[in-house]
Design an enzyme around this catalytic site. Sequence first.
Site, PDB file in Angstrom:
ATOM      1  N   GLU A  14      79.421  24.744  42.190  1.00 39.71           N
ATOM      2  CA  GLU A  14      80.044  23.689  41.384  1.00 39.71           C
ATOM      3  C   GLU A  14      81.569  23.714  41.521  1.00 39.71           C
ATOM      4  O   GLU A  14      82.228  22.696  41.399  1.00 39.71           O
ATOM      5  CB  GLU A  14      79.665  23.841  39.893  1.00 39.71           C
ATOM      6  CG  GLU A  14      78.204  23.536  39.572  1.00 39.71           C
ATOM      7  CD  GLU A  14      77.892  22.040  39.397  1.00 39.71           C
ATOM      8  OE1 GLU A  14      78.807  21.261  39.081  1.00 39.71           O
ATOM      9  OE2 GLU A  14      76.712  21.671  39.595  1.00 39.71           O
TER      10      GLU A  14
ATOM     11  N   HIS B 197      71.213  24.123  44.073  1.00 43.01           N
ATOM     12  CA  HIS B 197      72.633  24.350  44.356  1.00 43.01           C
ATOM     13  C   HIS B 197      72.820  25.227  45.596  1.00 43.01           C
ATOM     14  O   HIS B 197      73.869  25.194  46.230  1.00 43.01           O
ATOM     15  CB  HIS B 197      73.318  25.063  43.183  1.00 43.01           C
ATOM     16  CG  HIS B 197      73.696  24.154  42.058  1.00 43.01           C
ATOM     17  ND1 HIS B 197      72.777  23.634  41.182  1.00 43.01           N
ATOM     18  CD2 HIS B 197      74.907  23.672  41.655  1.00 43.01           C
ATOM     19  CE1 HIS B 197      73.404  22.888  40.284  1.00 43.01           C
ATOM     20  NE2 HIS B 197      74.699  22.892  40.555  1.00 43.01           N
TER      21      HIS B 197
ATOM     22  N   CYS C 246      66.857  27.195  44.245  1.00 39.08           N
ATOM     23  CA  CYS C 246      67.766  26.492  43.351  1.00 39.08           C
ATOM     24  C   CYS C 246      68.448  25.449  44.221  1.00 39.08           C
ATOM     25  O   CYS C 246      68.900  25.771  45.328  1.00 39.08           O
ATOM     26  CB  CYS C 246      68.808  27.449  42.765  1.00 39.08           C
ATOM     27  SG  CYS C 246      70.136  26.601  41.876  1.00 39.08           S
TER      28      CYS C 246
ATOM     29  N   TYR D 225      71.970  25.419  33.789  1.00 36.99           N
ATOM     30  CA  TYR D 225      70.754  25.551  32.991  1.00 36.99           C
ATOM     31  C   TYR D 225      70.167  26.967  33.124  1.00 36.99           C
ATOM     32  O   TYR D 225      69.522  27.463  32.218  1.00 36.99           O
ATOM     33  CB  TYR D 225      69.677  24.568  33.477  1.00 36.99           C
ATOM     34  CG  TYR D 225      69.849  23.120  33.075  1.00 36.99           C
ATOM     35  CD1 TYR D 225      71.013  22.644  32.472  1.00 36.99           C
ATOM     36  CD2 TYR D 225      68.817  22.206  33.299  1.00 36.99           C
ATOM     37  CE1 TYR D 225      71.148  21.308  32.126  1.00 36.99           C
ATOM     38  CE2 TYR D 225      68.933  20.868  32.941  1.00 36.99           C
ATOM     39  CZ  TYR D 225      70.102  20.419  32.362  1.00 36.99           C
ATOM     40  OH  TYR D 225      70.216  19.101  32.016  1.00 36.99           O
ATOM     41  N   GLY D 226      70.388  27.560  34.285  1.00 38.30           N
ATOM     42  CA  GLY D 226      69.709  28.810  34.647  1.00 38.30           C
ATOM     43  C   GLY D 226      69.822  29.958  33.655  1.00 38.30           C
ATOM     44  O   GLY D 226      68.855  30.684  33.444  1.00 38.30           O
TER      45      GLY D 226
ATOM     46  N   CYS E  30      65.572  20.007  40.326  1.00 39.03           N
ATOM     47  CA  CYS E  30      66.050  21.214  39.666  1.00 39.03           C
ATOM     48  C   CYS E  30      64.878  22.188  39.594  1.00 39.03           C
ATOM     49  O   CYS E  30      63.853  21.880  38.979  1.00 39.03           O
ATOM     50  CB  CYS E  30      66.533  20.852  38.262  1.00 39.03           C
ATOM     51  SG  CYS E  30      67.063  22.274  37.303  1.00 39.03           S
TER      52      CYS E  30
END
Length: 283
Positions: free
Chosen positions: A169, A203, A201, A58-59, A89
């Site tokens: 990811e 992630h 973030c 999305y970033g 998120c």
Amino acid sequence: MTVVNFSDIPAMIHKVTPESPIGIFDSGIGGLTVVKAVQAALPSERIIYFGDTARVPYGPKSQVTIRKYAFDDIAILMRYQPKMIIVACNTVSALALDVVEKACGSIPVIGVLKAGAELAVKATINNRIGVIGTQATICSNAYACAINMLNPEIQVVSQACPLFVPLAEEGLIEHPATQLIATEYLAEIRTKGIDTLVLGCTHYPILRRVIEETIGQGIRIIDSAEAVALRTKQLMTESELLNPSLKTCPPHLLVSDLPQKFSMLYQLFMGSELPDVELVDVG
Ligand code: DGL
């Protein structure tokens, strides 16, 4: 492109009970860092997790697109009649929290960004905080605003680290490529005298070891997952919505695409086998 006016969209209303699930979402696997913390704090809760794996990241996207995605994500989770929503998120928390809140009506919503800002403000001693996040989160300036709302004296230094999301990811957790990119991204922020670094973030905690080593010793690393879990527990206790069950169950996983690496990453990250995954269509 059609720009949707989210203020016209009615809230999705449903009845909640202590047995209702907690809905959590992110663009991909990053939000599992929050799932893990919520499970540890509230083992009896049923969790429905949606990872928008078809549309991650999305970033790098525009605010219009991120707001549309946030609305789609929440519409998927609301089908399961959750008793609360956690926006796992930062990008959505920074640019579209109002869209989520509007769609949720009276269902409480917690975003990771506020929790991260609060933790960082508590942690800093020299009033210099570094924030790393996606392009959209950093450009929105939402972290600096949230931190300075709590303490206007604090100096915030920000750096977008867009490649960290695909690296996480892809499962390239301790890969030399990740180290090289971390060195490049963190070179400037290292020179700014910060004593606290926010992983802005969800992630990024997956790459925590490399980030920690690269930023150098003595800098507190802030991951908002635990703060979000504690706030969730507090909220559920106050509203008498804690699940009384003594059983624990794995999260119900929804994804918009099932990349081959998902199972491997899930195991690596959650330390357990991948439970059943449901594929949903985001349209
Ligand atoms: N994990 C998300 C965040 O916290 C989004 C990353 C992305 O999709 O770019 O911002």
